[in-house]
Design an enzyme around this catalytic site. Sequence first.
Site, PDB file in Angstrom:
ATOM      1  N   HIS A 136       0.815  -1.230   0.000  1.00 56.54           N
ATOM      2  CA  HIS A 136       0.000   0.000   0.000  1.00 56.54           C
ATOM      3  C   HIS A 136       0.850   1.282   0.000  1.00 56.54           C
ATOM      4  O   HIS A 136       0.320   2.363  -0.242  1.00 56.54           O
ATOM      5  CB  HIS A 136      -0.927   0.045   1.222  1.00 56.54           C
ATOM      6  CG  HIS A 136      -1.987  -1.014   1.215  1.00 56.54           C
ATOM      7  ND1 HIS A 136      -2.843  -1.194   0.150  1.00 56.54           N
ATOM      8  CD2 HIS A 136      -2.326  -1.962   2.137  1.00 56.54           C
ATOM      9  CE1 HIS A 136      -3.672  -2.203   0.423  1.00 56.54           C
ATOM     10  NE2 HIS A 136      -3.368  -2.689   1.607  1.00 56.54           N
TER      11      HIS A 136
ATOM     12  N   ASP B  69      -2.966 -10.604  -2.527  1.00 56.88           N
ATOM     13  CA  ASP B  69      -3.519 -10.073  -1.276  1.00 56.88           C
ATOM     14  C   ASP B  69      -4.945  -9.599  -1.565  1.00 56.88           C
ATOM     15  O   ASP B  69      -5.237  -9.119  -2.659  1.00 56.88           O
ATOM     16  CB  ASP B  69      -2.653  -8.897  -0.805  1.00 56.88           C
ATOM     17  CG  ASP B  69      -3.042  -8.378   0.568  1.00 56.88           C
ATOM     18  OD1 ASP B  69      -2.335  -8.701   1.530  1.00 56.88           O
ATOM     19  OD2 ASP B  69      -4.050  -7.643   0.663  1.00 56.88           O
TER      20      ASP B  69
ATOM     21  N   HIS C 256      -6.476  -7.094  -0.638  1.00 55.44           N
ATOM     22  CA  HIS C 256      -6.582  -5.638  -0.818  1.00 55.44           C
ATOM     23  C   HIS C 256      -5.829  -5.215  -2.083  1.00 55.44           C
ATOM     24  O   HIS C 256      -4.781  -5.796  -2.408  1.00 55.44           O
ATOM     25  CB  HIS C 256      -6.004  -4.918   0.404  1.00 55.44           C
ATOM     26  CG  HIS C 256      -6.687  -5.292   1.691  1.00 55.44           C
ATOM     27  ND1 HIS C 256      -6.158  -6.216   2.570  1.00 55.44           N
ATOM     28  CD2 HIS C 256      -7.872  -4.898   2.200  1.00 55.44           C
ATOM     29  CE1 HIS C 256      -6.999  -6.355   3.593  1.00 55.44           C
ATOM     30  NE2 HIS C 256      -8.047  -5.580   3.390  1.00 55.44           N
TER      31      HIS C 256
ATOM     32  N   ASP D 299      -5.120 -12.826   3.126  1.00 52.23           N
ATOM     33  CA  ASP D 299      -6.349 -12.287   3.716  1.00 52.23           C
ATOM     34  C   ASP D 299      -7.592 -12.470   2.839  1.00 52.23           C
ATOM     35  O   ASP D 299      -8.668 -12.001   3.203  1.00 52.23           O
ATOM     36  CB  ASP D 299      -6.158 -10.816   4.131  1.00 52.23           C
ATOM     37  CG  ASP D 299      -5.326 -10.015   3.153  1.00 52.23           C
ATOM     38  OD1 ASP D 299      -5.091 -10.504   2.028  1.00 52.23           O
ATOM     39  OD2 ASP D 299      -4.906  -8.893   3.505  1.00 52.23           O
TER      40      ASP D 299
END
Length: 287
Positions: free
Chosen positions: A114, A150, A152, A230
């Site tokens: 991120h 991931d 996200h 995740d």
Amino acid sequence: MRIITHEQCAGYSHPGHPERPERITSTIKVLRAQSEVSLEWVAPIPAKSEPVLRAHSADHLARLDEAEDFDVDTPFVPQLKDYALASTGAALQALEAARRGETVFSLMRPPGHHATRTRAMGFCYLNNIAIAVLEALALGSKKVAVYDFDVHHGNGTEAILLNKPGAEFFSIHQFPCYPGTGTRNVGNNCYNYPLPPQTPRTQYRQVLSSALEQLQKFKPDLVAVSAGFDAYARDPLAQETLEAEDFYWLGKSLRNLGIPVFSLLEGGYSNDLPELILSYLKGLEGK
Ligand SMILES: [Zn+2]
């Protein structure tokens, strides 16, 4: 298989934060206790500033020394820069190992995908994977693909690698979800595969698979994997449906590309993280 880690990366924490030291310490325990995958343990060497500054501004790197939180998710902790540079250093070692043809996994924190050129966010301070990709290109790799599974969106990696010659970015993620980006392809090299919450497993896997097919069309000579766990059915931070055997399948599918691959731990917040990582490693090892 080479595992790059050190318990020192469990040395910082923030009360109640899901990105917690046990993610690493409990995984080390499980990996040490198993005998199916033979592991060689390697300690990280901190990254120097030169490779970091290909991806981040000098101001951003200096900001890691300022004792002030970046945001609620991304607090300042003492010796933050040392932790961040160790995690980045592990990514660069993973890259080197992959270039030598070894199978390798970087089991470190903080994660990175991120972090943008100028901003720490989403538990991430330095974008380990983007730094490693830019290093690979500097070392002579012609085509490097990032595969980010991931749950996200890897917004920071996308922002840093956007339209970068020789790099392509593929992210499969839940939307709507943090950080709210990744709804469409951007530039000439960033491909996004947003999936709604509670996407059935088989469908999620089909999308992971078609992203991998797209990646193969790019004919990369190296694949950098943002390995987040995740999208797991019982992860507390997202609402997807994958099971341990899907992470095994991911590892095996990446191995079957027949291209040098290195993987860096990104997210994964359930108590089952160690088993999910072990499943992935078994797949990577072809067990
Ligand atoms: Zn994540």
